[in-house]
Design a protein around this motif. Structure first.
Motif, mmCIF file in Angstrom:
data_model
loop_
_atom_site.group_PDB
_atom_site.id
_atom_site.type_symbol
_atom_site.label_atom_id
_atom_site.label_comp_id
_atom_site.label_asym_id
_atom_site.label_seq_id
_atom_site.Cartn_x
_atom_site.Cartn_y
_atom_site.Cartn_z
ATOM 1 N N CYS A 32 0.913 -1.239 -0.154
ATOM 2 C CA CYS A 32 0.113 0.027 0.103
ATOM 3 C C CYS A 32 0.936 1.248 0.047
ATOM 4 O O CYS A 32 0.332 2.281 0.187
ATOM 5 N N CYS A 43 -1.821 -2.288 4.825
ATOM 6 C CA CYS A 43 -1.560 -3.539 4.323
ATOM 7 C C CYS A 43 -0.799 -4.276 5.217
ATOM 8 O O CYS A 43 -0.803 -5.582 5.386
ATOM 9 N N CYS A 46 4.900 -4.410 5.281
ATOM 10 C CA CYS A 46 6.172 -3.921 5.624
ATOM 11 C C CYS A 46 6.573 -4.031 7.058
ATOM 12 O O CYS A 46 7.444 -3.097 7.520
ATOM 13 N N CYS A 62 6.445 1.611 7.070
ATOM 14 C CA CYS A 62 6.228 3.007 6.131
ATOM 15 C C CYS A 62 5.992 3.899 7.007
ATOM 16 O O CYS A 62 5.616 5.155 6.309
HETATM 17 FE FE1 FES Z 1 1.276 -1.261 3.599
HETATM 18 FE FE2 FES Z 1 3.512 -0.300 5.008
HETATM 19 S S1 FES Z 1 3.344 -0.787 2.788
HETATM 20 S S2 FES Z 1 1.544 -0.804 5.520
#
Ligand code: FES
Length: 210
Positions: A32, A43, A46, A62
């Protein structure tokens, strides 16, 4: 300085752990996340493990701002297990999406115990990238509706997106290739112009590609 996987790296104020890791060539999967959009943290793929210098535990890299002395692991046992569970859920939502299959392979996941998920099994993984891209260009033509297992992008795929400007940003950022933008009518004289989001389907079997 922050420590990732036992090695110290310089970090600038305002950066996230994901940004530092990427700069230093450390692999953290994302779905995401998009450089052109604000971090969203939906999501969780990461995920990293904070072991010192911050609130200990698993957290999305992220949206995790760097701070001096922060220590994280990107490939600990806990991180791997968490990502494997997430990928099993993704396989239930978008079993045909190349990005999901690739992630599953990298993480050693071969199947899912979960039933096919998704309001209409359209292959959307609800990462929100299309919605945020639409907001970023100022159109606000698409959004989210409902919660939990009924959560979905709205207007539903195949229905007209009234405020759509036709920029196709939604299609460009979709990581699973589920969103397909279609338009009909005359864009110059907008009264006949219509835009829709469609689910991309396999020409052979008709299943969603996502
Ligand atoms: Fe989705 Fe960090 S890339 S929560």
């Amino acid at each position: 300085m922050i420590t990732i996987n036992g090695r110290e790296f310089p970090a600038r104020d305002g950066e996230t752990v994901l940004e530092v890791a990427r700069r230093e060539g450390i692999w953290i999967p994302t779905l995401c996340h998009h450089e052109g959009l604000n971090p969203y943290g939906s999501c969780r793929i990461c995920v990293v493990e904070v072991t010192a210098g911050g609130r200990p535990g698993l957290t999305a890299s992220c949206t995790l701002p760097v701070s001096d002395g922060l220590v994280v692991e990107t490939d600990s046992e806990r991180v791997r297990r968490c990502r494997q569970v997430l990928v099993r859920l993704l396989l239930a939502m978008a079993p045909n999406a190349p990005v999901v299959r690739e992630l599953a392979e990298k993480l050693g996941v071969t199947d899912t115990p979960f039933k096919r998920l998704g309001a209409d099994k359209d292959g959307c993984i609800l990462c929100g990238l299309c919605v945020r891209a639409c907001e970023q260009v100022g159109a606000y033509a698409i959004g989210f509706a409902f919660r939990g297992v009924r959560r979905r992008v709205t207007p539903p795929f195949g229905k007209q997106a009234a405020a759509c400007m036709g920029c196709r940003a939604c299609e460009q950022v979709c990581p699973t290739g589920t969103v397909k933008f279609t338009e009909s009518g005359d864009r110059l004289f907008g009264d006949t112009w219509q835009a829709e989001l469609q689910v991309v389907r396999c020409p052979e079997c008709g299943a969603p590609v996502g």
